[in-house]
Design a protein around this motif. Structure first.
Motif, mmCIF file in Angstrom:
data_model
loop_
_atom_site.group_PDB
_atom_site.id
_atom_site.type_symbol
_atom_site.label_atom_id
_atom_site.label_comp_id
_atom_site.label_asym_id
_atom_site.label_seq_id
_atom_site.Cartn_x
_atom_site.Cartn_y
_atom_site.Cartn_z
ATOM 1 N N ILE A 137 36.562 4.498 20.549
ATOM 2 C CA ILE A 137 36.501 3.218 21.245
ATOM 3 C C ILE A 137 37.796 3.037 22.004
ATOM 4 C CG2 ILE A 137 36.261 0.724 20.982
ATOM 5 C CD1 ILE A 137 33.800 2.416 20.168
ATOM 6 N N THR A 161 26.708 10.879 18.912
ATOM 7 C CA THR A 161 25.917 9.765 18.394
ATOM 8 C C THR A 161 24.501 9.802 18.945
ATOM 9 O OG1 THR A 161 27.930 8.465 18.235
ATOM 10 C CG2 THR A 161 25.860 7.265 18.106
ATOM 11 N N GLU A 175 22.953 12.281 16.729
ATOM 12 C CA GLU A 175 23.023 11.924 15.320
ATOM 13 C C GLU A 175 22.016 10.853 14.916
ATOM 14 O OE1 GLU A 175 27.010 12.011 12.576
ATOM 15 O OE2 GLU A 175 27.093 11.356 14.647
ATOM 16 N N HIS A 176 21.864 9.852 15.759
ATOM 17 C CA HIS A 176 20.988 8.757 15.375
ATOM 18 C C HIS A 176 19.525 9.192 15.365
ATOM 19 C CE1 HIS A 176 19.690 8.053 19.509
ATOM 20 N NE2 HIS A 176 18.784 7.268 19.013
ATOM 21 N N TYR A 215 17.279 9.670 12.089
ATOM 22 C CA TYR A 215 16.497 8.563 11.528
ATOM 23 C C TYR A 215 15.006 8.682 11.803
ATOM 24 C CZ TYR A 215 14.925 3.819 10.592
ATOM 25 O OH TYR A 215 14.262 2.728 10.117
ATOM 26 N N TYR A 216 14.681 9.247 12.933
ATOM 27 C CA TYR A 216 13.280 9.274 13.356
ATOM 28 C C TYR A 216 12.532 10.534 12.926
ATOM 29 C CZ TYR A 216 15.113 5.492 16.161
ATOM 30 O OH TYR A 216 15.730 4.345 16.555
ATOM 31 N N GLN A 250 16.407 0.515 17.750
ATOM 32 C CA GLN A 250 17.229 1.670 18.084
ATOM 33 C C GLN A 250 18.707 1.289 18.182
ATOM 34 O OE1 GLN A 250 16.160 4.832 20.324
ATOM 35 N NE2 GLN A 250 17.836 4.777 21.769
ATOM 36 N N ILE A 276 20.161 1.446 14.774
ATOM 37 C CA ILE A 276 20.305 2.827 14.326
ATOM 38 C C ILE A 276 21.489 3.521 14.995
ATOM 39 C CG2 ILE A 276 19.164 5.062 14.157
ATOM 40 C CD1 ILE A 276 17.951 2.894 12.422
ATOM 41 N N LYS A 277 21.629 3.289 16.290
ATOM 42 C CA LYS A 277 22.757 3.894 16.993
ATOM 43 C C LYS A 277 24.083 3.404 16.444
ATOM 44 C CE LYS A 277 21.457 5.593 21.474
ATOM 45 N NZ LYS A 277 21.401 5.308 22.915
ATOM 46 N N ALA A 294 25.069 5.134 13.266
ATOM 47 C CA ALA A 294 25.715 6.421 13.528
ATOM 48 C C ALA A 294 27.185 6.210 13.894
ATOM 49 C CB ALA A 294 24.985 7.164 14.636
ATOM 50 N N LEU A 295 27.431 5.147 14.624
ATOM 51 C CA LEU A 295 28.802 4.796 15.006
ATOM 52 C C LEU A 295 29.638 4.476 13.769
ATOM 53 C CD1 LEU A 295 28.956 4.893 18.016
ATOM 54 C CD2 LEU A 295 28.810 2.420 18.107
ATOM 55 N N ASN A 297 30.664 7.542 11.859
ATOM 56 C CA ASN A 297 31.818 8.180 12.490
ATOM 57 C C ASN A 297 33.108 7.459 12.163
ATOM 58 O OD1 ASN A 297 31.257 10.507 14.503
ATOM 59 N ND2 ASN A 297 29.498 9.136 14.638
ATOM 60 N N LYS A 350 36.340 9.010 10.179
ATOM 61 C CA LYS A 350 37.664 8.982 10.789
ATOM 62 C C LYS A 350 38.671 8.314 9.851
ATOM 63 C CE LYS A 350 36.702 8.804 15.410
ATOM 64 N NZ LYS A 350 36.496 8.034 16.665
ATOM 65 N N LEU A 406 36.776 -0.255 14.728
ATOM 66 C CA LEU A 406 36.670 1.168 15.036
ATOM 67 C C LEU A 406 35.371 1.533 15.754
ATOM 68 C CD1 LEU A 406 38.090 2.591 11.720
ATOM 69 C CD2 LEU A 406 39.146 2.751 13.968
ATOM 70 N N SER A 407 34.409 0.631 15.720
ATOM 71 C CA SER A 407 33.117 0.943 16.335
ATOM 72 C C SER A 407 32.887 0.133 17.596
ATOM 73 C CB SER A 407 31.979 0.653 15.348
ATOM 74 O OG SER A 407 32.278 1.143 14.069
ATOM 75 N N GLY A 408 33.809 -0.769 17.880
ATOM 76 C CA GLY A 408 33.686 -1.556 19.095
ATOM 77 C C GLY A 408 32.605 -2.623 19.028
#
Lengths: 229, 229
Positions: A204, A220, A223-224, A227-228, B24, B27-28, B31-32, B35, B39, B59-61
């Motif tokens: 970020i 990402t 990676e996401h 799930y599917y 979605q 879910i995305k 994944a963030l 990460n 980290k 950290l993920s914004g």
DNA sequence: TAGATTGTTAATCGATTAACAATC
DNA sequence: TAGATTGTTAATCGATTAACAATC
């Protein structure tokens, strides 16, 4: 059809401060529509023809009403019962997206991904007749790369960024450096005067408000999908 | 705190048909978060510690309340007043995203972009200890590439897809072929039995409903930025 | 005119955020 | 206990879609 809404709508386009109100989703779809139109023109072998919102929608993967709604943010481009004149619409979108002239971009981090992107964008945009994103400078820390050329552009050390970016009027910086150095590279780019950053490092980034930041996290994206499965 | 909502919530996780309801975007972001946690663990040099939603958020914004809300779709992982136990949370997310085992991926189209992506994902994921996306097969039409190897994997002709994908249990296909052939390659991948497609060709692909399709249009990402200059 | 299609309003849908009780 | 932080409800916000009058 239009009412006092029109005044507002014009503001939106002409006043830089209010411009920001049009959502990024709309803008992204506008870019999609532009691509669809160009594809259609190639397909038909002609520039001028009428196309209904349903066709544009199909080629862009959205609903027809969405297409019309999106256009309505910028003006009225179509004719009821007829559709949109393709080439006119195309030109309008080009104007909206500021693609009337070439836009200079700099790539920072010429590794695997970086060099692939340089080539990708080079090929993709150079065949366009209208303004495109033009790779104008490449930067990398690696002293070994210093002096080597790539796609006709020398790879320069980071120290040259401020100078080169100003000199070549570069407005966008594509960042493909490792995560650790992404933030500092972004800051350097901002100091050098770029107005927008396309970031591929999976971090970020913090940038000033007036800088447009767009991040693509390729990991990402993949990676996401787990799930599917 | 939780009410009859819980029943519903459990359905969402356990029933494959209802699972699809979680958006979605959520879910995305999961994944963030994963990460971010990894980290943090590297940064701290330890696996086990408590982390508040505010830290994960930074950290993920995203906003902290968003983080908590997102988690709430899958269960309750935190302790009020304390935060989340990092390693437990990490494991939970891994489970949610189905990343407990390696997932086999195939790359179709080993050109500039394709080969860069193979390397990128290879590096990015291979250092993980938990399940990761593992490049298991490379395909390309170009007969010249036939037989050559890349990152230890032979480049195979498209005809081999059905056989190889089944044999190696490949579930995801990454498509980096030219636009013209993307649709037919996608269909071949689907017939071969992949469950998800990550598409980098700038076209709208048609796939059956049961296939998860994710498209990344690198040109559009750049192109829409013109608007903000 | 009849059929097609736009542009726009209003309704719906979904996602984000604010507020806060519960809990450590 | 007091302070911190979660999980959840309700409110807000924004985006998509349905419906339809206007127009060619």
């Amino acid at each position: 059809m239009k009412k006092e809404k029109e005044l507002l709508s014009e503001n939106v386009e002409e006043d830089d401060d209010i411009k920001i109100r049009i959502s990024q989703s709309v803008i992204k779809r506008m870019a999609l529509y532009l691509n669809a139109l160009e594809k259609l023109q190639v397909q038909k072998g002609q520039e001028s023809f009428f196309v209904p919102s349903t066709t544009i929608a199909r080629l862009s993967g959205v609903k027809a009403v969405q297409v019309r709604k999106d256009f309505s943010h910028f003006g009225t481009f179509g004719r009821p019962g007829v559709g949109y004149e393709a080439d006119n619409l195309r030109k309008q979108i080009i104007k909206i997206l500021n693609l009337t002239q070439n836009i200079g971009i700099a790539f920072v981090g010429i590794g695997q991904l970086g060099s692939a992107l340089v080539r990708y964008y080079y090929q993709r945009f150079s065949e366009r007749e209208h303004g495109y994103f033009e790779p104008r400078a490449l930067f990398d820390v690696d002293p070994e790369k210093k002096g080597t050329s790539f796609e006709g552009l020398k790879i320069l050390p980071l120290e040259k960024m401020p100078e080169v970016i100003k000199e070549l009027g570069i407005e966008v910086s594509v960042i493909t450096v490792p995560s650790d150095s992404a933030q500092e590279v972004a800051e350097l780019a901002v100091e050098s005067g770029v107005k927008a950053i396309l970031n591929f490092a999976p971090v970020i980034l913090e940038v000033p408000d007036h800088i447009k930041l767009q991040s693509v996290d390729l990991s990402t994206e993949l990676e996401h999908m787990g799930y599917y499965l």
